[in-house]
Scaffold this motif. Structure first.
Motif, PDB file in Angstrom:
ATOM      1  N   ARG A   1     -16.559  12.337  16.709  1.00 30.00           N
ATOM      2  CA  ARG A   1     -15.108  12.548  16.705  1.00 30.00           C
ATOM      3  C   ARG A   1     -14.780  14.020  16.498  1.00 30.00           C
ATOM      4  N   ASP A   2     -15.755  14.771  16.057  1.00 27.07           N
ATOM      5  CA  ASP A   2     -15.626  16.229  15.916  1.00 27.07           C
ATOM      6  C   ASP A   2     -15.955  16.864  17.268  1.00 27.07           C
ATOM      7  N   ARG A   3     -15.021  17.600  17.831  1.00 26.63           N
ATOM      8  CA  ARG A   3     -15.214  18.217  19.155  1.00 26.63           C
ATOM      9  C   ARG A   3     -16.426  19.131  19.174  1.00 26.63           C
ATOM     10  N   ASP A   4     -16.659  19.837  18.083  1.00 29.50           N
ATOM     11  CA  ASP A   4     -17.812  20.741  18.037  1.00 29.50           C
ATOM     12  C   ASP A   4     -19.111  19.960  18.154  1.00 29.50           C
ATOM     13  N   ASN A   5     -19.146  18.791  17.560  1.00 29.04           N
ATOM     14  CA  ASN A   5     -20.356  17.958  17.664  1.00 29.04           C
ATOM     15  C   ASN A   5     -20.536  17.435  19.078  1.00 29.04           C
ATOM     16  N   ARG A   6     -19.434  17.079  19.730  1.00 28.73           N
ATOM     17  CA  ARG A   6     -19.533  16.634  21.125  1.00 28.73           C
ATOM     18  C   ARG A   6     -20.007  17.782  22.009  1.00 28.73           C
ATOM     19  N   ARG A   7     -19.557  18.972  21.715  1.00 26.71           N
ATOM     20  CA  ARG A   7     -20.013  20.131  22.498  1.00 26.71           C
ATOM     21  C   ARG A   7     -21.502  20.381  22.280  1.00 26.71           C
ATOM     22  N   ALA A   8     -21.948  20.259  21.043  1.00 28.25           N
ATOM     23  CA  ALA A   8     -23.371  20.462  20.764  1.00 28.25           C
ATOM     24  C   ALA A   8     -24.210  19.424  21.513  1.00 28.25           C
TER      25      ALA A   8
ATOM     26  N   ARG B   1     -29.400  10.764  17.986  1.00 27.67           N
ATOM     27  CA  ARG B   1     -27.957  10.621  17.795  1.00 27.67           C
ATOM     28  C   ARG B   1     -27.489  11.006  16.392  1.00 27.67           C
ATOM     29  N   CYS B   2     -28.306  10.756  15.386  1.00 21.86           N
ATOM     30  CA  CYS B   2     -27.896  11.092  14.026  1.00 21.86           C
ATOM     31  C   CYS B   2     -27.849  12.600  13.802  1.00 21.86           C
ATOM     32  N   ASP B   3     -28.595  13.346  14.620  1.00 24.90           N
ATOM     33  CA  ASP B   3     -28.639  14.803  14.455  1.00 24.90           C
ATOM     34  C   ASP B   3     -27.331  15.470  14.864  1.00 24.90           C
ATOM     35  N   PHE B   4     -26.541  14.810  15.697  1.00 26.93           N
ATOM     36  CA  PHE B   4     -25.321  15.435  16.203  1.00 26.93           C
ATOM     37  C   PHE B   4     -24.089  15.154  15.347  1.00 26.93           C
ATOM     38  N   GLY B   5     -24.228  14.280  14.364  1.00 21.68           N
ATOM     39  CA  GLY B   5     -23.112  14.015  13.477  1.00 21.68           C
ATOM     40  C   GLY B   5     -22.025  13.170  14.128  1.00 21.68           C
ATOM     41  N   ASP B   6     -20.882  13.141  13.502  1.00 16.72           N
ATOM     42  CA  ASP B   6     -19.750  12.343  13.961  1.00 16.72           C
ATOM     43  C   ASP B   6     -19.182  12.950  15.242  1.00 16.72           C
TER      44      ASP B   6
ATOM     45  N   TYR C   1     -27.625   4.636   9.439  1.00 14.93           N
ATOM     46  CA  TYR C   1     -27.078   5.953   9.121  1.00 14.93           C
ATOM     47  C   TYR C   1     -26.337   6.584  10.294  1.00 14.93           C
ATOM     48  N   GLU C   2     -26.055   5.791  11.301  1.00 14.00           N
ATOM     49  CA  GLU C   2     -25.301   6.324  12.440  1.00 14.00           C
ATOM     50  C   GLU C   2     -23.940   6.832  11.979  1.00 14.00           C
ATOM     51  N   PRO C   3     -23.565   8.034  12.414  1.00 17.01           N
ATOM     52  CA  PRO C   3     -22.269   8.585  11.986  1.00 17.01           C
ATOM     53  C   PRO C   3     -21.081   7.983  12.720  1.00 17.01           C
TER      54      PRO C   3
END
Length: 335
Positions: free
Chosen positions: A55-62, A48-53, A318-320
């Protein structure tokens, strides 16, 4: 008519305790959809920490593309449109639990069912993790005679560990279950025994449905109908799920285990076996060398679990963002 719940359902238990049979029984319910093992839930949480926050749509897509695209997972077995699931995750709430919940919700929607669940025996070690993502989840722990579990594990082509690990796995499942029973309470944690389930499926499943807040449906007692459609033919070890429910394998450990294996299992599991009504054979106590090797294996497994727990606690610092599922309805998330 029982109160209709939408709480996620997780089937747990020692490997080879009958969890696939129970998964098929629950999947045969008119309101519940539980797939075969998906193998992306825990890896996604661990990463989970690898995908970042989120709230960022790009991170949700990744994250969505990672869930739907990795060959190591069983997403393809769900029969879902990967592109549609990706877009639904991108449009959904920005948490790990929400993203994973959307996948299972889409699977349930495929069968026009409002309630989803998941099954993987190893989840018995990860109930706190699952509760972090789905605080209202319910857990169904299927317990089978540890000697039968061990005998079956020995015969699995995918099981590469020895008898000491197999016995340890059953003991761990029982001990984790004891803790959950004391901590979670009767509305969240439920135990049933394989032997009773196969001897009287209707009665045991009716009791289970009461726990789940669901009406009992007689189709649940004939899981072979859905098994013939959903169990991959290459999984020969699940062939019995494609026939009528039977108690024919109960107690088969007596023919499948070597005398020294029975002696070891009964020596280290005796108190737990008798607690659940399993009769001991009276096998002699194993030698000190065998007991010492078992103790070493059990300690190694216990240390490994503690290390994993410490890693998870460190990751939490360190969870985003939050991981709790924020889905409030079983209907599709608007784009």
């Amino acid at each position: 008519m029982a109160f209709q719940s939408d709480r996620p359902i997780f089937v747990i238990g020692c490997p080879r305790s009958g969890t696939t049979l129970l998964q098929l029984m629950l999947h045969s319910h008119q309101r519940i959809a539980i797939p075969a093992e998906t193998r992306f839930l825990l890896p996604a949480y661990s990463a989970r920490c690898d995908f970042g926050d989120l709230r960022d749509r790009d991170n949700r897509r990744a994250l969505a593309e990672w869930i739907t695209g990795r060959k190591e997972t069983k997403f393809r077995d769900l029969g879902l449109d990967a592109a549609e699931v990706v877009e639904e995750i991108v449009a959904g709430p920005p948490t790990m639990g929400s993203a994973l919940g959307i996948v299972f919700r889409a699977y349930a929607r495929k069968f026009d069912k409002p309630r989803w669940g998941d099954k993987r025996p190893s989840y018995f070690k990860h109930v706190p993790t699952l509760l972090r993502m789905w605080p209202n989840a319910q857990f169904v722990h299927l317990i089978r005679d540890g000697r039968d579990c061990v005998a079956s594990l020995k015969e699995m082509p995918w099981y590469k560990l020895d008898i000491h690990h197999a016995i340890s796995a059953w003991r761990e499942a029982i001990d984790f279950g004891r803790r959950y029973a004391a901590k979670l309470g009767p509305d969240t944690y439920y135990e049933l025994q394989y032997e009773r389930l196969v001897a009287d499926p209707a009665d045991e499943l009716a009791r289970l449905c009461m726990f789940l807040g669901e009406d009992f449906h007689s189709e649940m007692t004939q899981p072979q109908d859905i098994a013939r459609l959903t169990v991959p033919p290459q999984k020969k070890w699940h062939n019995l799920t494609q026939t009528a429910v039977t108690s024919g394998r109960v107690g088969s450990w007596a023919q499948r285990l070597e005398p020294e294996e029975i002696a070891l299992a009964e020596s280290v599991l005796s108190e737990r076996l008798t607690e659940y009504g399993y009769t001991l054979s009276g096998a002699p106590r194993p030698g000190p060398a065998m007991l010492a090797r078992f103790a070493k294996t059990a300690t190694h497994r216990r240390v490994a679990h503690r290390k994993q727990d410490l890693r998870d606690r460190w990751q939490r610092r360190y969870e985003p963002g939050p991981v709790e599922c924020l889905l409030t309805t079983q209907s599709p998330t608007p784009a």
